[in-house]
Write a protein that holds these residues in place. Structure first.
Motif, short mmCIF file in Angstrom:
data_model
loop_
_atom_site.label_atom_id
_atom_site.label_comp_id
_atom_site.label_asym_id
_atom_site.label_seq_id
_atom_site.Cartn_x
_atom_site.Cartn_y
_atom_site.Cartn_z
N VAL A 471 55.07 -20.71 52.70
CA VAL A 471 54.56 -19.47 52.15
C VAL A 471 53.24 -19.20 52.84
O VAL A 471 52.32 -20.01 52.79
N ILE A 477 49.96 -15.91 47.67
CA ILE A 477 49.33 -17.19 47.32
C ILE A 477 48.17 -16.96 46.35
O ILE A 477 48.06 -17.62 45.32
N GLY A 481 49.96 -17.36 43.06
CA GLY A 481 49.92 -18.82 43.11
C GLY A 481 51.20 -19.42 43.64
O GLY A 481 51.54 -20.56 43.34
N THR A 483 53.10 -21.18 46.35
CA THR A 483 52.85 -21.94 47.57
C THR A 483 54.13 -22.68 47.92
O THR A 483 55.07 -22.70 47.12
N SER A 484 54.15 -23.30 49.07
CA SER A 484 55.33 -24.11 49.43
C SER A 484 55.58 -25.17 48.36
O SER A 484 56.72 -25.49 48.04
N SER A 486 54.95 -24.98 45.11
CA SER A 486 55.61 -24.48 43.90
C SER A 486 57.07 -24.17 44.19
O SER A 486 57.94 -24.40 43.34
N ASP B 352 49.02 -21.77 53.90
CA ASP B 352 49.70 -22.64 52.95
C ASP B 352 49.19 -24.06 53.05
O ASP B 352 48.85 -24.55 54.12
N GLY B 353 49.14 -24.70 51.91
CA GLY B 353 48.70 -26.09 51.89
C GLY B 353 47.19 -26.20 51.81
O GLY B 353 46.65 -27.22 51.49
N VAL B 355 45.50 -23.71 50.11
CA VAL B 355 45.13 -22.96 48.92
C VAL B 355 45.74 -23.65 47.72
O VAL B 355 46.91 -23.93 47.69
N ARG B 358 46.60 -28.88 44.36
CA ARG B 358 47.66 -29.64 43.68
C ARG B 358 47.44 -31.10 44.01
O ARG B 358 47.67 -31.52 45.13
#
Lengths: 607, 369
Positions: A471, A477, A481, A483-484, A486, B352-353, B355, B358
């Motif tokens: 993503v 994003i 929210g 993202t790859s 999620s 990506d990654g 933001v 997690r």
């Protein structure tokens, strides 16, 4: 085994009893054979942040206006180099979005100079343009407020005749409805005038911070730009002020019980009471134009229409004040802390060149951020609040003419059906006979109600179609929210992930650790069931829930990106929070003990 | 002057010459918010009181004057004679009282009877604040009880006259009479958990984080890479724990009942428990950050969580030295365009990654080295 793709929208059956749901929406909203090849090739995610419940036909208006306006600014105004708009559909009443990129790299390059010119103008004149935006939005809301919908008169006023007006009330009510719809579209056009650019500037600053400090918490990045005095939080701040005033004036006890009508009556009896009431009336406009939900559903309660809601929160604050608790936000401390954070990261940067770049990017992020935080109050809360109210006013006209039994029945009509119903009413009024509506609409509304009841009970899949490899679309994003991670989480969860039911991962939205019993709620109506010390578990939270943030121990949500309103509010109120866990409301049950680590973004179900 | 005792947490700069370099540095660190294990220095005045006893003074003088320093056997003989003399001398009452009282106070602070301490020599002189070299003078570990502390203090004093010390001073041209001796008495750390902390992320050089490796028992297991430690990354500014990885810690090195260091297996249920609470993790990170500020460069810190000390004071600094890997690399600017060009670059680069925090796996090992 995790799945490798999400179900095709064409493989999702219509729930039994909801046949024909497609007719409740504009013909271009459902997935259709006409565009099947394209639609199956795309990735669609359910937008639970804004539209988590099945959509009523008229409520789809703001969905269409919002997403088209967002898209238009990317695609046609600012020429965002790699991103077109966000495509949108409805499936079984639920909203699905799909970001559309610019596939051809040459085309991306061709878009760059246009972006530089157009976005450059906005960034260069931001404060000036933002000042104008405030004027525009207030003038717009004034125009909405000025709209009125009255039953058609038995006979036109004499002035219509003697003034030589040459047209009548039937035409007026139609024109006003069209104006309302037009103003709503303008509202949404204005909503995105700054937002996409604001996100872009924030992302640039964000990216810089992450590159300089790969492990910096998102929270630290947000705190360095966060506003101190934000209009979105004013309704809550005003309640605190009213609570203190009530205690000061010695009228607090009169406020603590009874209906709002009874409270007002008892306050009218004294000078102090009247002084307090004057303040309360003053605050209502505009600050009580505040939705208890996200503002996207006509059924979301609005403070000004349901004064029991702010009154309940007010009583909570009065009790705290009487208890000697300090309910003020420590503004000076918040400021000093923000300055400290900035100073320390500045010092930790490697070179003076970096420090200069950091100052510049932080500076721009701070310029754009007030809009990112504040627009929400003016559009989703205040603007929508007026529009819903005016629609209900029109609904009452239909009720009087026997078309509907309830003012809210109007939302069972698509926005293009309302002029038809108005035409029916007007035409019969003109002819002097009976409209078809009173026979037609109650039957049709009953049919639609049954369909929507079925759709409301249905659980939409998180995503549909072909998952993206990565993503990268910035707004997806930031705002949603997505993202790859999620996407992978959703793919893995279809068959029940390994540690399903014990640990959930999400965004570390607000720091701190809390343990306590969970309270799972799905709508704002259930807010009253939340007990002090409990951990709120909800699909999302709304800014209007802020007053209970003082009593709960933590918050967990299913959805929310870094810039989702829920995340902003949690940070503002310093409440430990994990957002975007995807499955919290499914996996956690009310009463279970859970542990929320808002610093690491994990939620553990203890039992 | 009440004379003979200076606590590390009561140290001020004018005590420097009375307590020697080692205790001065422990005192300075304590004052800087770097909590070393608690303790006190027995000042040079105590040593002088004994050394200046006329009988000892003249015996030492004549013994040293008569020996051929190149004759190893003769030197050993003279050294043994002087040490016997000092070891046998009567220690003045007020020194005994003050040391005994100070030790009792230390026991009380730690809430332990006969708290184990290290008794270390610290040679000093007016113009030579640190007149010793490593290993020259005596150090005693796991000393318990006031009598033993006094006995080891005396051994430290007399170690000023070990054969090596005498010949070292001779070679350096130091006068035997002006060299003095202070003794440091410091609580032995009995760690529930221990480990290392870097004031940058050893994996990517990120200077906004403290990387902590921690395991049960003594830090040797972590430093020696004998155990997979728990691993934490803590942000230096907000002190948020941004990443955490709890490992299976199968063994620990600990202090047994007889004060011997032993290697034991960890109970199964304790193996996968985090060895630090979140508050303790933050305390370690704060300590490392203070060490970095104090020394002005990124640090590699050894720390321990002492079972005897009260919560809030139980994380102690054992050693801090400059980090050498990332600190030696030149610091280069982030080449990221400014202004609108920067925004275009941001929009074009996959975000990506980067933001969204997690937090799961992916924290590297910092300990094995």
């Amino acid at each position: 085994m995790a799945q490798t793709r999400f179900p095709s929208p064409f493989d999702i059956p219509t729930p039994e009893g909801a046949e024909g749901w497609e007719e409740l929406y504009t013909y271009s909203l459902p997935f259709s054979e006409d565009r099947r090849e394209y639609e199956e090739s795309m990735f669609w995610f359910q937008d639970g942040i804004h539209w988590g419940q099945a959509l009523m036909p008229w409520d789809a208006t703001f969905y269409e206006f919002a997403i088209a306006s967002l898209s238009q600014y990317n695609t046609r105004h600012y020429i965002i180099p790699p991103a077109l708009g966000v495509d949108y559909r409805v499936l079984n009443g639920y909203c699905y979005l799909s970001p559309v990129g610019v596939a051809d790299p040459d085309e991306v390059t061709r878009r760059v100079p246009h972006f530089l010119e157009r976005a450059g103008f906005y960034f260069g004149n931001w404060n000036d343009l933002y000042g104008k935006w405030m004027d525009k939005i207030r003038a717009l809301i004034d125009r909405m407020e000025a709209l009125s919908f009255d039953p058609l008169p038995e006979m036109e006023d004499i002035e219509v005749v003697t003034g030589g007006r040459g047209m009548g009330s039937g035409r007026d009510i139609l024109a006003r409805y069209h104006e309302l719809v037009d103003l709503a579209l303008v509202l949404w056009q204005h909503h995105f005038e700054f937002l996409n650019l604001g996100y872009a500037a924030y992302l640039d600053y964000f990216g810089f911070c992450k590159q300089a400090f790969p492990n910096i918490p998102d929270l630290a990045i947000a705190r360095m730009v966060a506003g101190i005095e934000v209009d979105l939080f004013r309704p809550n701040e005003e309640l605190k002020r009213l609570a203190k005033l009530a205690v000061e004036l010695g009228v607090a006890d009169k406020l603590m019980s009874g209906t709002v009508v009874e409270v007002v009556a008892s306050l009218e009896a004294s000078d102090e009471g009247r002084r307090w009431l004057a303040e309360w009336e003053e605050v209502k406009q505009p600050w009580f134009n505040f939705s208890a939900g996200g503002g996207f559903y006509h059924s979301d309660d609005i403070w000004i229409e349901k004064l029991e809601i702010p009154m309940g929160y007010l009583r909570g604050y009065i009790a705290k004040v009487q208890n000697g608790e300090d309910i003020e936000r420590p503004i000076e401390e918040v400021r000093a802390e923000r300055d400290r954070i900035v100073a320390e990261y500045t010092e930790l940067l490697s070179t003076d060149e970096d420090r200069e770049a950091f100052q510049q990017k932080l500076g721009l992020a701070r310029v754009v951020f007030p809009y990112v935080e504040n627009h929400n109050f003016y559009v989703e809360h205040w603007g929508h609040s007026v529009l819903w109210r005016k629609m209900r006013e029109l609904g009452r006209v239909f009720v009087k003419e026997g078309f509907f039994t309830d003012e809210n029945d109007i939302f069972y009509l698509r926005r293009d059906e309302v002029p038809e119903a108005l035409w029916d009413m007007y035409s019969a009024w003109a002819v002097g006979t009976s409209p078809r509506g009173p026979k037609y609409w109650p039957r049709e509304i009953e049919r639609r109600r049954k369909i929507l009841d079925v759709l409301s009970a249905w659980s939409p899949p998180k995503a549909l179609g072909q998952p993206p490899e990565v993503v990268t679309e910035p707004f997806t994003i930031m705002l949603w929210g997505i993202t790859s991670d999620s996407v992978n989480m959703w793919l893995g969860a279809g068959d029940g992930g390994e540690d399903e039911g014990s640990t959930l991962h999400g965004f570390a939205a607000s720091p701190g650790v809390a343990e306590g019993p969970a309270r799972v709620i799905f709508t704002a109506d259930e807010i009253g069931t939340v007990q002090p010390g409990e951990i709120l578990v909800a699909p999302i939270t709304a800014p209007a829930w802020a007053p209970i943030f003082g009593t709960i121990a933590a918050t967990v949500t299913d959805i929310g990106g870094m810039m989702s309103h829920a995340a902003i509010v949690c940070r503002e109120y310093g409440l430990p929070a994990v957002t975007g866990t995807a499955f919290a409301t499914r996996d956690i049950k009310t009463g279970q003990r859970i542990r929320v680590d808002g610093s690491s973004g994990t939620v553990t179900i203890l039992g | 002057m009440n004379g003979y005792i200076v606590w590390f947490d009561g140290y001020s700069d004018h005590d420097r010459i009375r307590v020697g370099g080692k205790s001065a540095s422990l005192g300075e660190m304590t004052a800087a918010g770097l909590p070393v294990p608690p303790g006190f220095a027995i000042t040079t005045e105590a040593y002088h009181t004994l050394r200046n006893h006329p009988e000892i003074r003249s015996r030492v003088h004549s013994l040293l004057g008569s020996v051929d320093l190149l004759d190893a056997d003769a030197l050993e003989g003279v050294s043994a004679e002087i040490r016997r003399l000092i070891d046998a001398a009567e220690i003045p009452r007020d020194i005994v009282d003050q040391v005994t009282d100070a030790y009792a106070e230390l026991c009380e602070r730690c809430g332990v009877e006969d708290v184990p301490v290290a008794v270390r020599s610290s040679a000093t002189a007016e113009d030579l604040p640190d007149a010793s070299f490593a290993g020259e003078h005596d150090t005693y570990l796991w000393v318990r009880g006031a009598d033993q502390v006094l006995a080891k203090m005396r051994r430290c004093w007399s170690s000023l006259f070990s054969a090596r010390a005498i010949s070292y001073r001779h070679e350096m041209g130091h006068d035997h009479d002006v060299i003095s001796m202070s003794v440091a008495v410091q609580k032995m750390v009995v760690p529930r958990a221990a480990g290392v902390a870097f004031t940058l992320n050893p994996l990517d050089g990120d200077r906004s984080t403290v990387a902590i490796d921690a395991s049960w028992g003594l830090g040797e297991a972590v430093v020696g890479g004998e155990v997979n430690p728990d691993n934490y990354l803590v942000d230096k500014v907000l002190f948020e724990i941004v990443k955490r990885k709890v490992s299976r810690k199968e063994m620990e090195i600990r202090v047994g009942d007889d004060d011997r260091v032993e290697q034991v297996a960890v109970d199964v249920e304790r193996q996968t428990q985090p060895c630090l609470s979140d508050e303790e993790i933050r305390t370690v990170a704060r300590l490392a950050r203070r060490a970095e500020r104090y020394y002005g460069v990124p640090q590699d810190v050894e720390w321990a969580l002492d079972v005897h000390l009260p919560p809030g004071e139980n994380v102690v600094l054992l050693q801090s030295r400059p980090e050498t890997v990332w600190s030696r690399r030149p610091r280069v600017p982030i080449s990221r365009p400014l202004g609108l060009e920067g925004i275009v670059a941001t929009l074009l680069a996959p975000l990506d990654g980067r933001v969204g925090d997690r937090k799961e796996e992916g924290v590297g090992q910092t300990g094995s080295r």
